[in-house]
Motif scaffolding. Structure first.
Motif, PDB file in Angstrom:
ATOM      1  N   HIS A 188       0.821  -1.221   0.000  1.00  0.00           N
ATOM      2  CA  HIS A 188       0.000   0.000   0.000  1.00  0.00           C
ATOM      3  C   HIS A 188       0.857   1.274   0.000  1.00  0.00           C
ATOM      4  CE1 HIS A 188      -3.261  -2.834   0.666  1.00  0.00           C
ATOM      5  NE2 HIS A 188      -2.443  -3.414   1.517  1.00  0.00           N
TER       6      HIS A 188
ATOM      7  N   GLU B 267      -2.133   0.037   7.828  1.00  0.00           N
ATOM      8  CA  GLU B 267      -1.258  -0.996   7.282  1.00  0.00           C
ATOM      9  C   GLU B 267      -0.058  -0.399   6.549  1.00  0.00           C
ATOM     10  OE1 GLU B 267      -3.361  -3.600   4.648  1.00  0.00           O
ATOM     11  OE2 GLU B 267      -1.573  -4.731   4.083  1.00  0.00           O
TER      12      GLU B 267
ATOM     13  N   HIS C 100       2.495  -7.285   4.009  1.00  0.00           N
ATOM     14  CA  HIS C 100       1.137  -6.798   4.285  1.00  0.00           C
ATOM     15  C   HIS C 100       0.710  -7.192   5.687  1.00  0.00           C
ATOM     16  CE1 HIS C 100      -0.107  -5.541   0.174  1.00  0.00           C
ATOM     17  NE2 HIS C 100       0.970  -6.252  -0.118  1.00  0.00           N
ATOM     18  N   ALA C 101      -0.332  -6.493   6.175  1.00  0.00           N
ATOM     19  CA  ALA C 101      -0.961  -6.883   7.432  1.00  0.00           C
ATOM     20  C   ALA C 101      -2.439  -7.113   7.148  1.00  0.00           C
ATOM     21  CB  ALA C 101      -0.772  -5.803   8.486  1.00  0.00           C
TER      22      ALA C 101
ATOM     23  N   GLU D 106      -6.576  -7.300  -1.339  1.00  0.00           N
ATOM     24  CA  GLU D 106      -5.229  -6.766  -1.570  1.00  0.00           C
ATOM     25  C   GLU D 106      -5.065  -6.255  -3.003  1.00  0.00           C
ATOM     26  OE1 GLU D 106      -3.465  -6.005   0.728  1.00  0.00           O
ATOM     27  OE2 GLU D 106      -3.200  -7.520   2.285  1.00  0.00           O
TER      28      GLU D 106
HETATM   29 ZN   LIG Z   1      -2.355  -5.241   2.322  1.00  0.00          ZN
END
Ligand SMILES: [Zn+2]
Length: 576
Positions: A360, A375, A428-429, A460
């Motif tokens: 992101h 995130e 990623h989270a 995502e």
């Molecule tokens: Zn993500």
């Protein structure tokens, strides 16, 4: 030789119609002048003209220019002159393939640079070659009719009209293919509240099995595609109509691709509010169209259906105009699958290159965490930390972003390909409706029937599940799933390391395992590549830990350890 004298006359015209040097880069201008110098050297020396290789050298000089600077103002002249050289060479050699090259070159001028002053000249040259040498009156008639319909005000129109009259017995083709109605299903969404979105740029990337074209817009769009078979002297093509959109004046109307699958990409304001993007094909392809957001874009992937069209991964092939933007010194040659299979163990970390991709960024914050955390900030902090740790071990590391900046998913993959990286890790989270869900999982790219994994990929990818299903079809189409085995091995290494690190600080977190799904950021990567979901921001305890610097460092260390273990012994596939 009289034909060369004629070519010289045209070349003088070319140097006049080419944009003044201030409009182009000095590099493309220099390349053009260099090619012209070689051209005159050939023209002046009769004995040189006796040898085929002397001709091919000059043609290659012009071809290099168009390959390197497809957007340069000199590019149409370069293709045109190369076509003339083929035509002149044919007069000497009488090889049919030389004549074909000349015809194809003129066609390329028209298709790739329809707004060039040379487009109608190129059509005229085609009409002459078809009429007098190929003896195809139909093709000659189509060429002059195209001059009259598309370039009525050009300087070729009066002679085209005269020839068209002579060829008036040739029946007019029933349908003009460019008027073909699109038949594919509509993808994407439209937002009628804002102004009509504008197409601001078009980019392309050549991959081992397919070529990707991304059309960037200022807002959401609806797209529909179709294809036209080869015919009427034109190559087969795929076209995509983007509805309720306008084409910005900044966008080049034609771009040379010239890889195994595509000749080039053209675009135009097809109807008042429809932008049409046309892919001129080099080979038979299957294609898929997706709409994506952050930034808004329509992505067209063209896949080889012919095994012969495939190229091997990491062939060092230029990646199109982007390749020149970020010069990356190639530090190492990636391990091939064969090396891995042979059990080659490489303990040398110097010269290895890892690309870390913090998920992101910019307006795209990703999942929301406790407080005002998001995130994108957590992935950046951890990504930077991983990079620092790997560098300490002598590994070259690049981050796809080092600031809070939006980057399209395909740009991230292209970045890793340009860098010729050995490993790509996207960080990623996670987030879940239920605040009870916690745990860590690592993904590699593959088809799956697991609904949860597909839904996560949709989140995502910032698309919907239907488009992820389309991605499934894409991947099924790819005959070679590049690096899947090595990606699985890497995923296992990193997942095991992540669990070890996390359990020490958060004993209740769950090992959600190594899984396959359709993450777009992994599609097209030419090296082993994984996406890690380092925990759930939606979980009260895990989410809080993820915002804390100490836990971020633990996570980063775990990722770095997993990557290092893989770099040291890529062939080992731990069982877990
Ligand atoms: Zn993500």
């Amino acid at each position: 030789m009289s034909s060369l004298g004629k070519t010289l006359a045209v070349a003088t015209v070319i140097s006049m119609v080419a944009a003044p040097s201030v409009a182009g880069s000095s590099a493309s201008r220099k390349a053009y002048e260099g090619a012209r110098g070689q051209y005159f050297a050939l023209k002046d020396k009769k004995e040189r003209q006796q040898y085929r290789h002397n001709w091919l050298k000059v043609i290659a000089a012009f071809a290099d220019l168009t390959g390197q600077y497809p957007e340069a103002p000199e590019a149409p002249s370069a293709i045109y002159t190369a076509a003339e050289l083929w035509s002149d060479l044919w007069r000497v050699s009488r090889r049919e393939s030389d004549l074909d090259q000349a015809l194809a070159g003129y066609e390329r001028v028209v298709h790739l640079y329809p707004n060039s002053n040379l487009a109608d000249d190129a059509l005229w040259q085609r009409s002459q070659l078809f009429l007098y040498h190929v003896k195809d009156r139909g093709a000659a008639a189509r060429a002059v009719r195209e001059i009259l319909s598309s370039y009525a005000n050009g300087d070729m129109s009066s002679q085209a009209a005269a020839l068209a009259k002579e060829l008036s017995d040739v029946p007019v083709a029933k349908e003009e293919v460019e008027e073909e109605e699109t038949t594919g299903k509509m993808v994407g969404r439209r937002d009628d509240r804002g102004p009509i979105p504008e197409v601001t740029s078009i980019k392309h990337w050549s991959n081992p099995d397919y070529t990707r074209v991304a059309v960037y817009l200022t807002g959401p769009a609806l797209a529909r595609s179709g294809n036209v078979p080869e015919g009427a002297g034109k190559p087969a093509r795929v076209y995509v109509d983007i509805e309720k959109a306008r084409l910005s004046k900044k966008v080049a109307t034609a771009t040379v691709v010239q890889d195994e699958l595509l000749q080039g990409v053209r675009s135009g304001q097809y109807k008042a509010a429809t932008v049409r993007v046309v892919l001129d094909l080099e080979a038979t392809v299957k294609h898929r169209v997706m709409t994506m957001e952050n930034p808004y874009r329509v992505v067209i992937d063209a896949f080889a259906t012919d095994a012969a069209a495939k190229i091997t991964p990491n062939s060092g092939k230029p990646l199109g105009p982007d390749a020149a933007e970020t010069p990356v010194v190639k530090t190492t040659v990636s391990k091939t699958a064969n090396d891995a299979a042979a059990g080659a163990i490489d303990t040398e970390l110097g010269g290895r290159h890892v690309v870390i991709d913090p998920g992101h960024g910019g307006r795209d914050g990703g999942a929301c965490g406790p407080g005002k955390s998001s995130e994108k900030d957590i992935t950046l902090a951890i990504g930077r930390e991983v990079a620092g740790l790997l560098k300490k071990e002598g590994v070259a590391v690049s981050l796809t972003r080092t600031a809070d900046k939006a980057i399209a998913l395909e740009e991230r993959t292209a970045f890793a390909n340009r860098a010729n990286a050995d490993i790509f890790v996207s960080i990623h989270a996670n987030s879940h409706r239920s605040a009870m869900v916690q745990g860590i999982e690592t993904y590699y790219l593959n088809v799956t029937d697991d609904r949860y994994s597909l839904r996560l990929a949709a989140v995502e990818n910032q698309t919907n599940e239907e488009q992820v299903s389309d991605l499934q079809l894409i991947l099924a189409d790819l005959a070679t799933k590049v690096n899947t085995d090595e990606s699985v091995a890497l995923a296992r290494r990193v997942q095991r390391s992540l669990m070890k690190g996390a359990k020490a600080k958060n004993p209740r977190t769950r090992d959600l395992g190594v899984k396959a799904s359709l993450f777009y950021v992994l599609l097209g990567a030419r090296m082993p590549s994984i996406l890690v979901e380092i925990g759930f921001l939606s979980h009260k305890h895990e989410g809080k830990l993820l915002t804390q610097s100490a836990y971020q460092k633990t996570t980063a260390k775990a990722i770095a350890d997993g990557v290092l273990a893989h770099l040291k012994a890529p062939a080992e596939t731990p069982v877990n």
